[in-house]
Design an enzyme around this catalytic site. Sequence first.
Site, PDB file in Angstrom:
ATOM      1  N   THR A  17       0.824  -1.204   0.000  1.00 17.77           N
ATOM      2  CA  THR A  17       0.000   0.000   0.000  1.00 17.77           C
ATOM      3  C   THR A  17       0.858   1.254   0.000  1.00 17.77           C
ATOM      4  O   THR A  17       1.994   1.239   0.504  1.00 17.77           O
ATOM      5  CB  THR A  17      -0.909  -0.006   1.256  1.00 17.77           C
ATOM      6  OG1 THR A  17      -1.486   1.287   1.432  1.00 17.77           O
ATOM      7  CG2 THR A  17      -0.133  -0.337   2.515  1.00 17.77           C
ATOM      8  N   ASP A  18       0.294   2.354  -0.501  1.00 13.59           N
ATOM      9  CA  ASP A  18       1.015   3.630  -0.449  1.00 13.59           C
ATOM     10  C   ASP A  18       1.186   4.138   0.983  1.00 13.59           C
ATOM     11  O   ASP A  18       1.995   5.026   1.247  1.00 13.59           O
ATOM     12  CB  ASP A  18       0.316   4.698  -1.321  1.00 13.59           C
ATOM     13  CG  ASP A  18      -1.107   5.013  -0.897  1.00 13.59           C
ATOM     14  OD1 ASP A  18      -1.609   4.401   0.067  1.00 13.59           O
ATOM     15  OD2 ASP A  18      -1.727   5.888  -1.545  1.00 13.59           O
ATOM     16  N   GLU A  19       0.399   3.545   1.924  1.00 17.62           N
ATOM     17  CA  GLU A  19       0.485   4.028   3.310  1.00 17.62           C
ATOM     18  C   GLU A  19       1.844   3.747   3.941  1.00 17.62           C
ATOM     19  O   GLU A  19       2.174   4.331   4.972  1.00 17.62           O
ATOM     20  CB  GLU A  19      -0.614   3.406   4.169  1.00 17.62           C
ATOM     21  CG  GLU A  19      -1.990   3.831   3.711  1.00 17.62           C
ATOM     22  CD  GLU A  19      -3.063   3.732   4.776  1.00 17.62           C
ATOM     23  OE1 GLU A  19      -2.733   3.599   5.966  1.00 17.62           O
ATOM     24  OE2 GLU A  19      -4.244   3.807   4.394  1.00 17.62           O
ATOM     25  N   TYR A  42      -1.518  -0.286  11.269  1.00 18.04           N
ATOM     26  CA  TYR A  42      -1.763  -0.947   9.973  1.00 18.04           C
ATOM     27  C   TYR A  42      -0.599  -0.698   9.017  1.00 18.04           C
ATOM     28  O   TYR A  42      -0.015  -1.637   8.468  1.00 18.04           O
ATOM     29  CB  TYR A  42      -3.077  -0.454   9.349  1.00 18.04           C
ATOM     30  CG  TYR A  42      -3.182  -0.758   7.863  1.00 18.04           C
ATOM     31  CD1 TYR A  42      -3.361  -2.066   7.416  1.00 18.04           C
ATOM     32  CD2 TYR A  42      -3.063   0.253   6.902  1.00 18.04           C
ATOM     33  CE1 TYR A  42      -3.428  -2.353   6.055  1.00 18.04           C
ATOM     34  CE2 TYR A  42      -3.130  -0.028   5.545  1.00 18.04           C
ATOM     35  CZ  TYR A  42      -3.302  -1.333   5.124  1.00 18.04           C
ATOM     36  OH  TYR A  42      -3.356  -1.618   3.779  1.00 18.04           O
ATOM     37  N   LYS A  51       2.229  -3.281   7.361  1.00 16.89           N
ATOM     38  CA  LYS A  51       2.420  -3.486   5.916  1.00 16.89           C
ATOM     39  C   LYS A  51       3.876  -3.178   5.525  1.00 16.89           C
ATOM     40  O   LYS A  51       4.461  -3.868   4.702  1.00 16.89           O
ATOM     41  CB  LYS A  51       1.451  -2.608   5.115  1.00 16.89           C
ATOM     42  CG  LYS A  51      -0.023  -2.988   5.246  1.00 16.89           C
ATOM     43  CD  LYS A  51      -0.375  -4.346   4.677  1.00 16.89           C
ATOM     44  CE  LYS A  51      -0.315  -4.405   3.169  1.00 16.89           C
ATOM     45  NZ  LYS A  51      -0.811  -5.728   2.666  1.00 16.89           N
TER      46      LYS A  51
HETATM   47  P1  NAD Z   1     -10.243  -6.572   2.746  1.00 17.19           P
HETATM   48  O1  NAD Z   1     -10.189  -6.299   4.209  1.00 17.19           O
HETATM   49  O2  NAD Z   1     -11.472  -6.235   1.974  1.00 17.19           O
HETATM   50  O3  NAD Z   1      -9.936  -8.113   2.479  1.00 17.19           O
HETATM   51  C1  NAD Z   1      -8.954  -8.828   3.173  1.00 17.19           C
HETATM   52  C2  NAD Z   1      -9.232 -10.313   2.989  1.00 17.19           C
HETATM   53  O4  NAD Z   1      -8.209 -11.038   3.657  1.00 17.19           O
HETATM   54  C3  NAD Z   1     -10.565 -10.775   3.596  1.00 17.19           C
HETATM   55  O5  NAD Z   1     -11.254 -11.597   2.685  1.00 17.19           O
HETATM   56  C4  NAD Z   1     -10.144 -11.562   4.827  1.00 17.19           C
HETATM   57  O6  NAD Z   1     -11.057 -12.612   5.150  1.00 17.19           O
HETATM   58  C5  NAD Z   1      -8.795 -12.094   4.400  1.00 17.19           C
HETATM   59  N1  NAD Z   1      -7.926 -12.398   5.548  1.00 17.19           N
HETATM   60  C6  NAD Z   1      -7.696 -11.607   6.625  1.00 17.19           C
HETATM   61  N2  NAD Z   1      -6.890 -12.248   7.486  1.00 17.19           N
HETATM   62  C7  NAD Z   1      -6.591 -13.455   6.924  1.00 17.19           C
HETATM   63  C8  NAD Z   1      -5.791 -14.553   7.315  1.00 17.19           C
HETATM   64  N3  NAD Z   1      -5.135 -14.546   8.498  1.00 17.19           N
HETATM   65  N4  NAD Z   1      -5.691 -15.626   6.510  1.00 17.19           N
HETATM   66  C9  NAD Z   1      -6.359 -15.634   5.311  1.00 17.19           C
HETATM   67  N5  NAD Z   1      -7.148 -14.629   4.900  1.00 17.19           N
HETATM   68  C10 NAD Z   1      -7.261 -13.550   5.700  1.00 17.19           C
HETATM   69  O7  NAD Z   1      -8.979  -5.842   2.147  1.00 17.19           O
HETATM   70  P2  NAD Z   1      -8.767  -5.138   0.719  1.00 17.19           P
HETATM   71  O8  NAD Z   1      -9.194  -3.735   0.813  1.00 17.19           O
HETATM   72  O9  NAD Z   1      -9.311  -6.013  -0.329  1.00 17.19           O
HETATM   73  O10 NAD Z   1      -7.169  -5.150   0.659  1.00 17.19           O
HETATM   74  C11 NAD Z   1      -6.479  -6.273   0.115  1.00 17.19           C
HETATM   75  C12 NAD Z   1      -4.990  -5.998   0.173  1.00 17.19           C
HETATM   76  O11 NAD Z   1      -4.688  -4.834  -0.567  1.00 17.19           O
HETATM   77  C13 NAD Z   1      -4.460  -5.746   1.584  1.00 17.19           C
HETATM   78  O12 NAD Z   1      -3.206  -6.369   1.703  1.00 17.19           O
HETATM   79  C14 NAD Z   1      -4.314  -4.233   1.675  1.00 17.19           C
HETATM   80  O13 NAD Z   1      -3.282  -3.890   2.547  1.00 17.19           O
HETATM   81  C15 NAD Z   1      -3.971  -3.896   0.244  1.00 17.19           C
HETATM   82  N6  NAD Z   1      -4.387  -2.556  -0.238  1.00 17.19           N
HETATM   83  C16 NAD Z   1      -5.662  -2.123  -0.074  1.00 17.19           C
HETATM   84  C17 NAD Z   1      -6.049  -0.886  -0.615  1.00 17.19           C
HETATM   85  C18 NAD Z   1      -7.458  -0.369  -0.479  1.00 17.19           C
HETATM   86  O14 NAD Z   1      -7.719   0.772  -0.834  1.00 17.19           O
HETATM   87  N7  NAD Z   1      -8.418  -1.152  -0.009  1.00 17.19           N
HETATM   88  C19 NAD Z   1      -5.106  -0.105  -1.284  1.00 17.19           C
HETATM   89  C20 NAD Z   1      -3.789  -0.574  -1.423  1.00 17.19           C
HETATM   90  C21 NAD Z   1      -3.451  -1.809  -0.902  1.00 17.19           C
HETATM   91  O1  DAU Z   2      -4.058   4.175   0.613  1.00 20.41           O
HETATM   92  C1  DAU Z   2      -4.324   2.807   0.618  1.00 20.41           C
HETATM   93  C2  DAU Z   2      -5.113   2.440   1.854  1.00 20.41           C
HETATM   94  O2  DAU Z   2      -6.413   2.975   1.686  1.00 20.41           O
HETATM   95  C3  DAU Z   2      -5.162   0.938   2.091  1.00 20.41           C
HETATM   96  O3  DAU Z   2      -3.871   0.481   2.375  1.00 20.41           O
HETATM   97  C4  DAU Z   2      -6.091   0.598   3.252  1.00 20.41           C
HETATM   98  O4  DAU Z   2      -6.233  -0.806   3.373  1.00 20.41           O
HETATM   99  C5  DAU Z   2      -7.453   1.209   2.973  1.00 20.41           C
HETATM  100  O5  DAU Z   2      -8.317   0.963   4.074  1.00 20.41           O
HETATM  101  C6  DAU Z   2      -7.332   2.707   2.724  1.00 20.41           C
HETATM  102  O6  DAU Z   2      -6.945   3.398   3.930  1.00 20.41           O
HETATM  103  P1  DAU Z   2      -7.599   4.823   4.335  1.00 20.41           P
HETATM  104  O7  DAU Z   2      -7.426   4.992   5.788  1.00 20.41           O
HETATM  105  O8  DAU Z   2      -7.137   5.893   3.434  1.00 20.41           O
HETATM  106  O9  DAU Z   2      -9.151   4.497   3.946  1.00 20.41           O
HETATM  107  P2  DAU Z   2     -10.531   4.786   4.705  1.00 20.41           P
HETATM  108  O10 DAU Z   2     -11.610   4.442   3.737  1.00 20.41           O
HETATM  109  O11 DAU Z   2     -10.583   4.170   6.050  1.00 20.41           O
HETATM  110  O12 DAU Z   2     -10.496   6.358   4.889  1.00 20.41           O
HETATM  111  C7  DAU Z   2     -10.343   7.234   3.785  1.00 20.41           C
HETATM  112  C8  DAU Z   2     -10.322   8.654   4.320  1.00 20.41           C
HETATM  113  O13 DAU Z   2     -11.621   8.970   4.824  1.00 20.41           O
HETATM  114  C9  DAU Z   2      -9.370   8.858   5.472  1.00 20.41           C
HETATM  115  O14 DAU Z   2      -8.801  10.140   5.390  1.00 20.41           O
HETATM  116  C10 DAU Z   2     -10.250   8.766   6.716  1.00 20.41           C
HETATM  117  C11 DAU Z   2     -11.568   9.320   6.220  1.00 20.41           C
HETATM  118  N1  DAU Z   2     -12.789   8.738   6.853  1.00 20.41           N
HETATM  119  C12 DAU Z   2     -12.908   7.397   6.879  1.00 20.41           C
HETATM  120  C13 DAU Z   2     -14.028   6.813   7.440  1.00 20.41           C
HETATM  121  C14 DAU Z   2     -14.166   5.302   7.499  1.00 20.41           C
HETATM  122  C15 DAU Z   2     -13.766   9.572   7.355  1.00 20.41           C
HETATM  123  O15 DAU Z   2     -13.663  10.813   7.292  1.00 20.41           O
HETATM  124  N2  DAU Z   2     -14.880   9.010   7.911  1.00 20.41           N
HETATM  125  C16 DAU Z   2     -15.043   7.647   7.994  1.00 20.41           C
HETATM  126  O16 DAU Z   2     -16.074   7.185   8.554  1.00 20.41           O
END
Ligand code: NAD
Ligand code: DAU
Length: 336
Positions: free
Chosen positions: A130-132, A158, A162
């Site tokens: 992730t970019d985080e 988190y 990562k």
């Molecule tokens: P998500 O939370 O929707 O899905 C995570 C999945 O992993 C779930 O299906 C969960 O059941 C499974 N999981 C959790 N713990 C596990 C374990 N111990 N063993 C097997 N499976 C397990 O997450 P997402 O948003 O789809 O993110 C997927 C990946 O992409 C993550 O690694 C996250 O860090 C990365 N990522 C997410 C975003 C985003 O914006 N959502 C952006 C960049 C990177």
């Molecule tokens: O940048 C990639 C990341 O993006 C991934 O690695 C993470 O898995 C994914 O969860 C996401 O992280 P963020 O913290 O950026 O996403 P989130 O949707 O939780 O929040 C987006 C922005 O919105 C953040 O600045 C917090 C704000 N927010 C979030 C929630 C849930 C609110 O203002 N209100 C809310 O209720």
Amino acid sequence: MGRKQLRILVTGGAGFIGSNFVFHMLKKHPDYHIICLDALTYAGNLSTLKDVMDNPQFKFIRRDIRDRNAIDAVFTEYHPDIVVNFAAESHVDRSIENPGIFLETNIIGTSVLMDASKKYGVSRFHQVSTDEVYGDLPLDRPDLLFKETTPLHTSSPYSASKASADLLVQAYHRTYGLPVTISRCSNNYGPYQFPEKLIPLMIINALNDKKLPVYGKGINVRDWLYVEDHCKAIDLILHKGKDGEIYNIGGHNEMRNIDIVKLILKKLNKPESLIEFVADRKGHDQRYAIDPEKIHTELDWLPETMFADGIEKTIDWYLSNEDWWQETTRTNYIFI
Ligand code: NAD
Ligand code: DAU
């Protein structure tokens, strides 16, 4: 990597991005075998995969990536060529409440998968990062972007978990010669995102005429990418990416949270009075912004979905799939 009927182990494939990746791969590479491994935590949803369950090229197995014996047995049985690790605890707010599980799944789980990948000699271990991991950028320096060379500088448990996993992946490459790649993507949005994340949460609350909780002043900036574009980028990295390399993925689409929330309300014809400014997230990252130059020039990747179209498609998806989010919020949301 030559053209053959690859066996790809996709971990976390019942989650948001993993499931979209499974759909993409089955469509794009109908001769590949996709083994989807997921522990089905609160974030995993088997009903998400219902349309592919009967596909003979697809197999779902419920396993936990922290369980060394179980993972070893999976490799013995399915001998994957490639592993793509999406499995993770992914929500920042939850990591602030309860960091422990993030360390176990995101760090230890990744090392368990890499030990098996090393033992069974996979041709590629791809870590979905992730970019985080880069921390955040100031709001008043739009000239600054995250590059692959930007130092790791994490803010939340988190992102620290990562980043730790990324370091381990690089260590396995250098020490054991494990063929690895890492991708670091910006915020994704699209179908099947669990409604604890900003966009689906705001859509569903607005539909239910509930308050929309915006952290702080809502001026934090995220760089949004439609999930399909992320999946296509990972597919490209698997086929054309170089071992040991890191690829940033993003589409130069920075937006303030408050502007996204107002846009959603407008599209759903709901009043802005539903917005409620609430206490800020602890350690809240100000701004994320990816420089995707490397994946563009080296692998010829470009995002295809403009935000205006992607958000329309996403809202329409949540409007037409109420059963999915009703079920997932009813059975899973209580874990928060
Ligand atoms: P998500 O939370 O929707 O899905 C995570 C999945 O992993 C779930 O299906 C969960 O059941 C499974 N999981 C959790 N713990 C596990 C374990 N111990 N063993 C097997 N499976 C397990 O997450 P997402 O948003 O789809 O993110 C997927 C990946 O992409 C993550 O690694 C996250 O860090 C990365 N990522 C997410 C975003 C985003 O914006 N959502 C952006 C960049 C990177
Ligand atoms: O940048 C990639 C990341 O993006 C991934 O690695 C993470 O898995 C994914 O969860 C996401 O992280 P963020 O913290 O950026 O996403 P989130 O949707 O939780 O929040 C987006 C922005 O919105 C953040 O600045 C917090 C704000 N927010 C979030 C929630 C849930 C609110 O203002 N209100 C809310 O209720």
